[in-house]
Design a protein around this motif. Structure first.
Motif, PDB file in Angstrom:
ATOM      1  N   ALA A  36       0.820  -1.221   0.000  1.00  0.00           N
ATOM      2  CA  ALA A  36       0.000   0.000   0.000  1.00  0.00           C
ATOM      3  C   ALA A  36       0.855   1.271   0.000  1.00  0.00           C
ATOM      4  N   ARG A  37       2.145   1.144  -0.325  1.00  0.00           N
ATOM      5  CA  ARG A  37       3.081   2.262  -0.443  1.00  0.00           C
ATOM      6  C   ARG A  37       3.339   2.955   0.899  1.00  0.00           C
ATOM      7  N   VAL A  38       3.438   2.164   1.948  1.00  0.00           N
ATOM      8  CA  VAL A  38       3.674   2.752   3.262  1.00  0.00           C
ATOM      9  C   VAL A  38       5.054   3.392   3.349  1.00  0.00           C
ATOM     10  N   VAL A  39       6.065   2.835   2.652  1.00  0.00           N
ATOM     11  CA  VAL A  39       7.423   3.372   2.738  1.00  0.00           C
ATOM     12  C   VAL A  39       7.470   4.788   2.171  1.00  0.00           C
ATOM     13  N   HIS A  40       6.847   4.959   1.021  1.00  0.00           N
ATOM     14  CA  HIS A  40       6.786   6.272   0.380  1.00  0.00           C
ATOM     15  C   HIS A  40       6.160   7.305   1.323  1.00  0.00           C
ATOM     16  N   ASN A  41       5.060   6.937   1.969  1.00  0.00           N
ATOM     17  CA  ASN A  41       4.354   7.886   2.828  1.00  0.00           C
ATOM     18  C   ASN A  41       5.032   8.088   4.184  1.00  0.00           C
ATOM     19  N   LEU A  42       5.730   7.054   4.673  1.00  0.00           N
ATOM     20  CA  LEU A  42       6.497   7.234   5.910  1.00  0.00           C
ATOM     21  C   LEU A  42       7.630   8.233   5.706  1.00  0.00           C
ATOM     22  N   LEU A  43       8.298   8.157   4.584  1.00  0.00           N
ATOM     23  CA  LEU A  43       9.364   9.119   4.280  1.00  0.00           C
ATOM     24  C   LEU A  43       8.794  10.538   4.215  1.00  0.00           C
ATOM     25  N   TYR A  44       7.606  10.664   3.623  1.00  0.00           N
ATOM     26  CA  TYR A  44       6.952  11.966   3.557  1.00  0.00           C
ATOM     27  C   TYR A  44       6.678  12.500   4.972  1.00  0.00           C
ATOM     28  N   ALA A  45       6.141  11.643   5.828  1.00  0.00           N
ATOM     29  CA  ALA A  45       5.829  12.064   7.198  1.00  0.00           C
ATOM     30  C   ALA A  45       7.087  12.438   7.970  1.00  0.00           C
ATOM     31  N   MET A  46       8.194  11.748   7.686  1.00  0.00           N
ATOM     32  CA  MET A  46       9.463  12.074   8.355  1.00  0.00           C
ATOM     33  C   MET A  46       9.949  13.473   7.996  1.00  0.00           C
TER      34      MET A  46
ATOM     35  N   SER B 136       9.754  14.903  -0.917  1.00  0.00           N
ATOM     36  CA  SER B 136       9.612  14.739  -2.370  1.00  0.00           C
ATOM     37  C   SER B 136      10.101  13.381  -2.870  1.00  0.00           C
ATOM     38  N   ASN B 137      10.260  12.414  -1.971  1.00  0.00           N
ATOM     39  CA  ASN B 137      10.802  11.109  -2.379  1.00  0.00           C
ATOM     40  C   ASN B 137       9.874  10.415  -3.380  1.00  0.00           C
ATOM     41  N   LYS B 138      10.464   9.603  -4.218  1.00  0.00           N
ATOM     42  CA  LYS B 138       9.713   8.860  -5.241  1.00  0.00           C
ATOM     43  C   LYS B 138       9.846   7.353  -5.043  1.00  0.00           C
ATOM     44  N   VAL B 139       9.977   6.930  -3.813  1.00  0.00           N
ATOM     45  CA  VAL B 139      10.198   5.504  -3.537  1.00  0.00           C
ATOM     46  C   VAL B 139       9.053   4.665  -4.080  1.00  0.00           C
ATOM     47  N   ASN B 140       9.429   3.657  -4.847  1.00  0.00           N
ATOM     48  CA  ASN B 140       8.460   2.703  -5.392  1.00  0.00           C
ATOM     49  C   ASN B 140       9.117   1.332  -5.352  1.00  0.00           C
TER      50      ASN B 140
END
Length: 408
Positions: free
Chosen positions: A322-332, A395-399
């Protein structure tokens, strides 16, 4: 000898009844106070013996006076306590039947809904309803058929007394158990309480839902939004119950929707982050330094995700999908609220240490310097980051293509 004793008892009872019939409010209150002090915890047969087998005559007078005066509150507490003695009496089923036949349940439900009724009187009325519900399934059904679930839920939401709220919660739980015809209605009533304005009522409703959920055996999707909204609260006891309920719901078919919702909360919309409650901008109000609710919710979502991921590898993998890594980086990178950064960082560190593929992608997204700092002190990374590094995270683009399968 026995006959003389019985005659004496009968004479005493008739004197009490005559005194009641002719007496003023003060006299009746004194009779009730004496009855309450002398007959606590007595059984039905003991009450009958006390009234020379004419206890029903006193109960009839009592219920009639209650129906006439409950809206103005005359000796209401004493009346309800006296009725409670009859309703709770072991082997005193006849008293309960007599009370119900004159509309006792409706009267009690009206009392707990009265704005002018004192909280202590509502609590005793709820105790009377509890005794009735405790008598069996058909009595629980009678309360529910009298719109009792709604009345008790509204009392819980509006009450200012924790004792009254606790009595409401306990009665709702009793109505949900051993009452298959109305258990789903109680469940929906508890869900309806989650958005109410009372933190204590929210806490109690969430706690009760954890107990009722296994009873109804299926989770209602209408529970998801109000439950996730509880994560906005500054009351930690409410947040705790919300997280515990989310953990319980991981055993039901709404878990994918809940996980997706939690991941979404890590990345609030621009509208949510810009909007502020009007009271915060009122020049006449003392300055309030509390964070925006959406950021409190973001931090709580990150914390909850970490709890769920640690409890189950399967849930952790679903969160990654569910793309949790992408959104965790955003929250950080959210420098508006330190706790969001801290909780997101702690949770992401778990994913990195557990899933090598996640670790590789996070290293690339952060760069070596920030990554080394992150791994050495995830719980305090937010203190050491500069604005440029925070922007990189936002602004990370982790996928992670080998794991991404969007949850439908």
């Amino acid at each position: 000898m026995g006959s003389a004793k019985q005659q004496t008892a009968m004479t005493r009872v008739m004197h009490i009844l005559q005194e009641w019939d002719k007496g003023s409010k003060v006299v009746r209150q004194k009779i009730l106070q004496d009855f309450i002090s002398q007959n606590q915890n007595k059984t039905g047969p003991e009450l009958e013996q006390e009234f020379a087998h004419a206890a029903s005559l006193f109960l009839t007078r009592l219920t009639a006076w209650l129906r006439l005066t409950y809206m103005i509150g005359t000796s209401l507490n004493e009346q309800l306590r006296a009725i409670s003695i009859f309703l709770s009496a072991a082997s005193g089923h006849k008293f309960m039947v007599e009370f119900l036949e004159v509309g006792g349940v409706l009267t009690l439900l009206e009392i707990i809904g009265l704005k002018q009724a004192q909280e202590k009187n509502k609590t005793v009325a709820l105790s009377c309803l509890h005794h009735i519900a405790n008598a069996g399934c058909k009595y629980k059904e009678l309360i529910c058929e009298s719109y009792g679930i709604r009345a008790v839920a509204e009392c819980l939401a509006k009450s200012k007394s924790e004792e009254t709220q606790d009595a409401c919660r306990n009665l709702l739980l009793m109505l949900a158990q051993g009452n298959p015809k109305f258990e789903m209605q109680v469940y929906k009533g508890l869900i309806a309480l989650l958005p109410c304005s009372s933190p204590k009522a929210q806490q109690m409703a969430a706690h009760a839902l954890r107990i009722v959920q296994p009873i109804v055996k299926q989770a209602n999707v209408n529970l998801i939004d109000p439950l996730l909204n509880l994560l906005k609260t500054l009351h930690l006891e409410v947040q705790f119950e919300a997280i515990e309920l989310i953990k319980e719901l991981m055993n039901y078919d709404v878990r994918e929707l809940l996980l997706k919702g939690l991941v979404t909360l890590l990345r609030p919309s621009k509208e949510d982050t810009i909007s502020r409650p009007e009271i915060l901008d009122d020049p006449n109000v003392t300055t309030i330094n509390a964070p925006l609710p959406v950021f409190v919710q973001q931090a709580a979502a990150a914390k909850t995700i970490g709890i769920l991921a640690r409890e189950s590898t399967e849930l952790a993998e679903m969160l990654i999908q569910a793309r949790v890594v992408h959104n965790l980086l955003y929250a950080m990178g959210n420098q508006d609220y330190a706790d969001s950064q801290r909780q997101a960082s702690i949770t992401l560190e778990y994913f990195c240490s557990t899933f090598p593929m996640v670790d590789d992608h996070v290293r690339v997204a952060m760069g070596e310097t920030l990554y080394d700092l992150f791994m050495s002190c995830p719980d305090s990374l937010y203190v050491h980051m500069n604005h440029i590094q925070a922007d990189v995270l936002v602004s990370n683009k982790v996928n992670i293509p080998n794991l991404i399968e969007v949850i439908n």
